[in-house]
Design an enzyme around this catalytic site. Structure first.
Site, mmCIF file in Angstrom:
data_model
loop_
_atom_site.group_PDB
_atom_site.id
_atom_site.type_symbol
_atom_site.label_atom_id
_atom_site.label_comp_id
_atom_site.label_asym_id
_atom_site.label_seq_id
_atom_site.Cartn_x
_atom_site.Cartn_y
_atom_site.Cartn_z
ATOM 1 C CG ASP A 1 -0.019 -5.211 1.440
ATOM 2 O OD1 ASP A 1 -0.869 -4.447 1.916
ATOM 3 O OD2 ASP A 1 1.139 -5.508 1.555
ATOM 4 C CD GLN B 1 -2.885 -0.829 2.502
ATOM 5 O OE1 GLN B 1 -2.925 -1.618 3.437
ATOM 6 N NE2 GLN B 1 -3.887 0.119 1.977
ATOM 7 C CG HIS B 2 0.378 3.371 2.415
ATOM 8 N ND1 HIS B 2 -0.971 3.428 2.413
ATOM 9 C CD2 HIS B 2 0.662 2.348 3.391
ATOM 10 C CE1 HIS B 2 -1.536 2.857 3.576
ATOM 11 N NE2 HIS B 2 -0.511 2.067 4.157
HETATM 12 O O1 LIG Z 1 1.845 -0.062 4.915
HETATM 13 C C1 LIG Z 1 1.357 -0.969 5.060
HETATM 14 C C2 LIG Z 1 -0.020 -1.173 5.334
HETATM 15 O O2 LIG Z 1 -0.404 0.169 5.818
HETATM 16 C C3 LIG Z 1 2.044 -2.264 4.587
HETATM 17 O O3 LIG Z 1 1.315 -3.442 4.977
HETATM 18 C C4 LIG Z 1 2.445 -2.441 3.249
HETATM 19 O O4 LIG Z 1 1.109 -2.399 2.470
HETATM 20 C C5 LIG Z 1 3.498 -3.207 3.029
HETATM 21 O O5 LIG Z 1 3.357 -4.688 2.965
HETATM 22 P P1 LIG Z 1 4.221 -6.136 2.996
HETATM 23 O O6 LIG Z 1 4.997 -5.792 1.762
HETATM 24 O O7 LIG Z 1 5.256 -5.958 4.312
HETATM 25 O O8 LIG Z 1 3.253 -7.015 3.207
#
Ligand SMILES: O=C(CO)[C@@H](O)[C@H](O)COP(=O)(O)O
Ligand SMILES: Nc1ncnc2c1ncn2[C@@H]1O[C@H](COP(=O)(O)OP(=O)(O)O)[C@@H](O)[C@H]1O
Length: 486
Positions: free
Chosen positions: A246, A73-74
């Protein structure tokens, strides 16, 4: 007639994973994976290249009917008027925008109330989330302040999964960019309660009066078609799903309902739960994100999870199995050793400049076994704090399921119930984000009111004697960290 197949993609921080399953039953047919580059600033084309390799490793998409992309995300993907990427994406775990986050919080406080102190509440009411360095909105402010020429060229802002879906459709027209509720809710300029973009906040972040002209991806419903694949690339037969962040995709992959809590140990450590109502936490500990099925997904996130294990294993000169053996050979509490694992700074609590600390070292406690155990206990304490924060927001915690790469560690699986003080469900090791994306693709293909019911994997319930002293010590010591040396 042969069973239609669907593909689910997880473009995560460390790699791209592709699962290909039967649309009706969810039976696994094929899998592929390819690594992403290291670093918190990544050229999005590297994700596209990894996706091609992962798809090829999974046997291609020629016989696949629909695909959805889940992703980290983000991440800030900024595009110019020609659809070209303006600069490498800043990822969710890039903390350079910590100052921008603090500025934005204060500024909205002044606009909405009387002082900067009103900022956290104003943001929580506006978007469900108090911005920290991870959120896209803060990265846009960083861009405006540090690379103003680039900020002035921004014609569209997308997230990693939006950009990949757009590329699968052939790219081109910026107006074709789409996203879903879960991803929009992680930008910091979308209000989950009303389902609307807050363009005033986008304008505030980018310091642009013409922010209304910037293209933001259209927010699709949970099972709305995003179009079809790029015919010129031989993907014209593919139905595209809206995709998801995700964590929201994982919730679909695990078929989570009220009372279910997922504990994901990937690059990030995430505690997430499905909620029928939006959550607005002015303390900032819980983010009020949306899910991928029409409800909400409040969650807490740490920056330090699986990589704490990687770093500790490297320090001890062992592999993952060796680290787990060492950790399980130590007594609970690691003879008083506490590892506060803020190796990448921290997001919850919001300490972007912090470094990690090893506390309670004595001649007796400083052993390889205790260090391994303290690393596992430390990262789990961060997640246990997150679970408490969810509870404080009235989110029920009934069943806790452990997923992500770190859940492959026997030590994590055995120590989690001791630190959390409750039983933990451990499904078979798998790619639950990619599975959730695949389940969404099957839902889009089917067009029903609910996602198809897929056969779930076998789940093991793990119990352990609770070790409350571990969290007590961690709680007393986590404030004793120092900032990193820049
Ligand atoms: O920043 C967040 C959710 O807010 C993280 O969950 C990212 O979405 C990355 O996830 P992974 O790659 O570590 O699973
Ligand atoms: N057996 C294991 N024990 C501990 N960590 C593991 C094990 N297997 C994989 N990992 C770690 O899991 C991480 C990848 O997990 P994943 O959930 O795919 O992360 P992300 O979604 O952030 O890309 C890597 O850091 C890897 O070292």
């Amino acid at each position: 007639m042969s069973e239609p197949l669907v593909a689910g993609i997880d473009s995560s921080t460390q790699s791209c994973k592709v699962v290909i399953r039967e649309a009706r039953t969810g039976r696994l047919r094929r899998f592929g994976q390819a690594p992403h580059p290291d670093g918190t600033e990544v050229d999005p084309h590297a994700w596209w290249d990894a996706l091609q390799v992962a798809v090829a490793t999974a046997g291609g998409l020629d016989d696949v009917a629909a695909v959805s992309v889940g992703g980290q995300q983000h991440g800030m993907v900024v595009l110019d008027a020609d659809g070209e990427v303006i600069r490498p994406a800043l990822l969710w775990n890039d903390t350079r925008s910590a100052g921008a986050a603090a500025d934005l919080v204060g500024e909205l406080g002044h606009i909405a109330g009387s002082s900067a102190d009103d900022g956290p509440r104003a943001w929580a009411q506006a978007t469900g989330t108090v911005p920290v360095a991870s959120l896209t909105v803060t990265k846009l402010r960083w861009l405006a302040d540090h690379e103003p020429e680039a900020a002035a060229r921004v014609a569209a802002v997308a997230l990693p999964h939006d950009w990949l879906t757009w590329r699968l459709a052939g790219g081109g027209d910026l107006a074709a960019l789409v996203t879903d509720r879960s991803e929009a809710s992680g930008t910091g300029y979308w209000d989950g309660a009303s389902g609307r973009y807050r363009r005033d906040l986008l304008a505030l972040a980018l310091r642009r009066d013409d922010a209304d002209d910037i293209v933001l991806p259209r927010v699709l419903g949970p099972a709305e078609r995003a179009g079809t694949g790029d015919a010129a690339a031989g993907l014209g037969h593919l139905v595209l799903g809206p995709g998801a962040g995700d964590n929201a995709a994982a919730a679909l992959g695990l078929a989570m309902g009220p009372g279910d809590v997922a504990l994901s140990i990937g690059t990030s450590g995430v505690v997430s739960a499905v909620s029928a109502r939006p959550v607005q936490d002015p303390s900032g500990a819980v983010t009020g994100f949306a899910d991928a099925a029409g409800a909400f997904l409040p969650l807490t996130v740490t920056l330090n999870a699986a990589r704490v294990l990687n770093a500790t294993a490297a320090l001890l000169g062992v592999d993952h199995r060796g680290l787990a053996e060492l950790a399980l050979a130590a007594a609970p509490g690691a003879d008083g050793l506490t590892f506060v694992p803020y190796l990448e700074g921290e997001r919850t609590p919001n300490l972007p400049h912090a470094s990690g600390s090893l506390l309670g070292m004595t001649l007796g406690s400083t052993t390889r076994e205790n260090l391994a155990r303290a690393a596992v206990e430390g990262l789990l304490c961060g997640l246990a704090d997150g679970m408490d924060a969810l509870r404080e927001q009235g989110v029920p915690v009934e069943r806790v399921t452990l997923i992500g790469g770190g859940a492959r560690s026997a030590a994590v699986r055995e120590i989690a119930p001791a630190v959390l003080g409750r039983t933990v469900q451990v499904p078979e090791p798998g790619e639950y984000v990619a599975d959730g994306a695949g389940r969404q693709a099957a839902w889009v293909l089917d067009g029903g009111d609910e996602p198809p019911t897929w056969t779930t994997s076998r789940v093991r319930t793990v119990e352990a004697e609770p070790t409350p002293v571990v969290r007590e010590r961690y709680g007393a010591r986590r404030g004793h960290v120092v900032d990193r040396v820049e």
